[in-house]
Design a protein around this motif. Sequence first.
Motif, mmCIF file in Angstrom:
data_model
loop_
_atom_site.group_PDB
_atom_site.id
_atom_site.type_symbol
_atom_site.label_atom_id
_atom_site.label_comp_id
_atom_site.label_asym_id
_atom_site.label_seq_id
_atom_site.Cartn_x
_atom_site.Cartn_y
_atom_site.Cartn_z
ATOM 1 N N PRO A 1 3.490 2.967 4.164
ATOM 2 C CA PRO A 1 2.677 3.802 3.273
ATOM 3 C C PRO A 1 1.190 3.461 3.309
ATOM 4 C CG PRO A 1 3.704 2.044 2.028
ATOM 5 C CD PRO A 1 4.119 1.850 3.464
ATOM 6 N N GLY A 2 0.400 4.291 2.654
ATOM 7 C CA GLY A 2 -1.040 4.099 2.568
ATOM 8 C C GLY A 2 -1.464 3.042 1.553
ATOM 9 N N HIS A 3 -0.565 2.687 0.652
ATOM 10 C CA HIS A 3 -0.840 1.613 -0.312
ATOM 11 C C HIS A 3 0.469 0.888 -0.592
ATOM 12 C CE1 HIS A 3 -4.728 3.520 -1.388
ATOM 13 N NE2 HIS A 3 -4.059 4.655 -1.326
ATOM 14 N N GLY A 4 0.386 -0.431 -0.781
ATOM 15 C CA GLY A 4 1.554 -1.190 -1.240
ATOM 16 C C GLY A 4 2.558 -1.493 -0.138
ATOM 17 N N PRO A 5 3.703 -2.046 -0.537
ATOM 18 C CA PRO A 5 4.687 -2.543 0.432
ATOM 19 C C PRO A 5 5.381 -1.444 1.232
ATOM 20 C CG PRO A 5 5.224 -3.229 -1.826
ATOM 21 C CD PRO A 5 4.106 -2.263 -1.922
ATOM 22 N N PHE A 6 5.930 -1.836 2.387
ATOM 23 C CA PHE A 6 6.727 -0.934 3.218
ATOM 24 C C PHE A 6 7.962 -0.469 2.428
ATOM 25 C CE2 PHE A 6 5.226 -3.444 7.208
ATOM 26 C CZ PHE A 6 3.988 -2.827 7.121
ATOM 27 N N ILE A 7 8.509 0.674 2.846
ATOM 28 C CA ILE A 7 9.606 1.291 2.084
ATOM 29 C C ILE A 7 10.846 1.431 2.972
ATOM 30 C CG2 ILE A 7 10.275 3.322 0.716
ATOM 31 C CD1 ILE A 7 7.132 3.896 0.617
#
Length: 332
Positions: free
Chosen positions: A240-246
């Motif tokens: 993602p563009g912000h924060g942890p991978f999903i």
Amino acid sequence: MHPGITLPDYLDVLTIPTPFPVGPVNIYLARGDDGLTLIDVGPRFEPAQEALREKLTECGYRLSDVRRIILTHAHSDHCGLAGELAEEAGAEVFSHPANFSLLANYADERERWLAFYAALMQEAGMPPDQIVQVDRLRRGMSRYMTPVRPTATLKEGDTLQLGGEEWQVLHTPGHSGGLICLYQPQRQLLISSDHLLRDISSNPIVEPPEQEGRERPRRLVEYMRQLQRIAELPIELALPGHGPFIPDVRDLIARRLAFHDERARQIAKLLQNGARTTYDLTLSLFPHLDPVNRFLAVSEVIGHLEVLELQGEVISAVEDGVRRWQIGPSPR
Ligand SMILES: [Zn+2]
């Protein structure tokens, strides 16, 4: 930040500070025979610029090694630095055509957007002093962006090579009308930008029509449609563009869609006691917000009202320049 997860060896994530409440932005660096590609670049903000230079150096590169810059959408936390960077590195700039006017004619487009938002907030019933505050704060954000002229387009169905592998371009309007994700089908990897974030429900912000006189796009309606589309793809991991991978994309999308449904139900319930303005509904849902967040909240409520309108559950009428919503069958 991303324990136990390895990316393809040609791909790195660089986490860059921003001055915005959303926190740092993830930009992606792809190495190839033809040089470096950056997917997003961060805001025009001194600490961001320093961090980007440092991280490139750590990876053994210089700015001049960047051959291509891909901008996922025209928000300053993702693309504010692109103008300076492209010039310094002599890099090509790729983006979806829907982002071009905002990226290239930033000052003029900004004025058009601000005028649109002022009129929209007025119609929503926001008091004039708050409209002035929102305008002032949004104007202040212009400093994090320099204009950049894209040199090439990326559209739905296009493919591009990153690290010698083929990535597909998915146009996923919603959070922003020009937002693109990049998908690598063999690895089942999705660079999701702000279309899908793990810890924040991406706000599909109301936007003016691309050209004056056209109908205003319904961003939340589009957003939910594009979430459903992503949920149908096999995805091992979203970046993602912000924060942890999903890793659990489908579960997350199901939760997001349920959240939006629930919010729409709340709004429909608030309308059971009679007609109300968007601003009035926003205050009932979010009583304690500062002006910028109140603007975002009004934008979100507009989105939900448009979903309900499309479902034939609510109708609206403008009286004395202010729109009032009520429960009612679609006039069609
Ligand atoms: Zn964004």
